[in-house]
Write an enzyme that holds these catalytic residues in place. Structure first.
Site, PDB file in Angstrom:
ATOM      1  CD  GLN A  67      -2.944   1.157   2.077  1.00  0.00           C
ATOM      2  OE1 GLN A  67      -2.467   1.483   3.253  1.00  0.00           O
ATOM      3  NE2 GLN A  67      -4.072   1.048   1.915  1.00  0.00           N
ATOM      4  CE1 TYR A 120      -3.575   9.193   7.601  1.00  0.00           C
ATOM      5  CE2 TYR A 120      -4.426   7.181   6.604  1.00  0.00           C
ATOM      6  CZ  TYR A 120      -4.058   8.014   7.563  1.00  0.00           C
ATOM      7  OH  TYR A 120      -4.244   7.593   8.867  1.00  0.00           O
ATOM      8  N   GLY A 138      -9.830  -7.148   8.235  1.00  0.00           N
ATOM      9  CA  GLY A 138      -8.539  -6.499   9.317  1.00  0.00           C
ATOM     10  C   GLY A 138      -8.604  -7.039  10.744  1.00  0.00           C
TER      11      GLY A 138
END
Ligand code: FMN
Length: 369
Positions: free
Chosen positions: A102, A174, A317
């Site tokens: 990522q 972000y 996750g």
């Protein structure tokens, strides 16, 4: 062994095949060295969680030095990272699992203390609405092009390190999202203003990175894109704008889209989109043009089946933090054996060292602690 959709293989158009529909969601570990080089603890953490899923998406790795978001972050901004990243890719690719790195830039969501005294940068000089945020410095146009180059170079490093693909982290507030957001992007040049202009950075970034990856990779190399569907700030990204973003991304040579959601059943904040979960609207908009990854509090095989009604792949996750063997237990219909709680004394056996453990404490709902 089950015949459920989640147990079936999945082949991307480029020819890369995943052994099942489960993907490990990108999760920051805060385990890397001060300079972004991977640690042995981190490799052990991934190795333990890689065997059963079709693909692992790594923790966010910063592509620029001034894009570092926190201490212990994985780095991909320098050639010195390639050796460690090669080890990481190899430790993930056991038992045929695919490895995606990522790619990240924090933009305004960081601290000058993390950047060795340098002011964080962002599309505009507007601070985030959260505690301890700092006023960022507005990026000059040539710096924006430099960051796009940083993403390209990071993609090439991922190819050299033996990853099967990369994911552009356009979610969770972000830098990439900051360009699309009317809260963080108040620019009046080609990079900001209307929704179409706020898409300019993403447009140029995706074109640059997909072209660079195509040129660098000999094997099929996957480029995915992750996005968050809504912001809570006003002004902020609204769900109808995300449907526009998704439409534009469907026209790009991307290999998958990946939503970031707390809960796969989550419904939009907008009155016009109350009939079904956002996942269903997004899947309708994508309409099979690009593989879609769902996520968000998938805890059981039934949850995975439900999420796969609106996506091709499903990301896991926190269940993989507490139980690295979640997938095989679901596949073998032994869900009663899944571990949802981690006691302090089990940390070492689960390779949950300081960084990720501290991060988990803030992220785990009570029932998962
Ligand atoms: C400890 C932790 C770290 C995370 N770090 C990242 C990250 O680096 N990049 C990212 O896109 N999402 C990150 N996320 C969000 C997850 O990818 C995922 O979307 C979220 O945890 C919801 O899925 P879950 O309910 O299965 O845990 C993180 C989540 C957790 C719990």
């Amino acid at each position: 062994m089950t015949n459920e959709k989640y147990a079936q293989t999945f082949t991307f158009d480029k020819g890369l095949t995943l052994k099942n529909r489960f993907v490990m969601a990108p999760m920051t570990t805060k385990m890397s060295f001060y300079d972004g080089v991977i640690t042995e603890d981190e490799k052990r953490y991934y190795h333990m969680r890689s065997k059963e899923v079709g693909a692992v998406i790594t923790a966010a790795a910063n592509v620029s030095e001034n894009g570092k978001g926190w201490e212990g972050e994985l780095g991909v901004y320098d050639d010195k990272h390639i050796a460690g990243l090669s080890d990481l890719a190899a430790s993930i690719k056991v038992n045929g699992t695919k490895a995606f790195l990522q790619l990240y830039h924090g933009g305004r969501i960081t601290q000058s203390s993390v950047l060795k005294g340098t002011q964080p940068v962002a599309p505009s000089s507007v601070k985030a609405l959260r505690p301890n945020s700092e006023v960022p410095r507005e990026l000059e146009e040539e710096e924006i092009y430099r960051i796009i180059d940083d993403y390209k170079e990071a993609a090439i490093r991922a190819v050299k390190a033996g990853f099967d693909g990369i994911e552009l982290h356009g979610a969770n507030t972000y830098l990439i999202q900051q360009f699309f957001s009317p809260h963080s992007n108040r620019r009046t040049d080609q990079w900001g203003g209307s929704m179409e202009k706020r898409f300019t950075f993403i447009d140029k970034l995706v074109d640059a990175v997909t072209a660079a990856a195509k040129e660098a990779a000999a094997e099929p190399f996957i480029v995915g894109y992750r996005f968050s569907p809504e912001e809570i700030e006003t002004p902020g990204i609204r769900f109808n704008e995300t449907l526009y973003l998704v439409e534009k991304l469907c026209q790009k040579p991307l290999d998958y889209l990946h939503v970031s959601l707390r809960d796969y059943k989550q419904v939009s904040q907008l009155d016009d989109y109350q009939d079904k979960p956002m996942l269903a609207y997004l899947n309708e908009q994508i309409d099979g043009r690009i593989p879609f990854i769902s996520v968000g509090d998938i805890r059981t095989g039934e949850d995975a089946k439900a999420a796969l009604e609106n996506s091709e792949l499903v990301a896991l996750g926190r269940v993989l933090l507490s139980d690295p063997n979640w997938v095989s237990k679901v596949m073998a219909d032994k869900e009663e054996m899944i571990r949802y709680n981690v006691a302090e004394e089990e940390r070492d056996v689960l390779a949950l060292t300081n960084g990720v453990w501290g991060f988990m404490q803030g992220m785990m709902p009570d029932r998962l602690r």
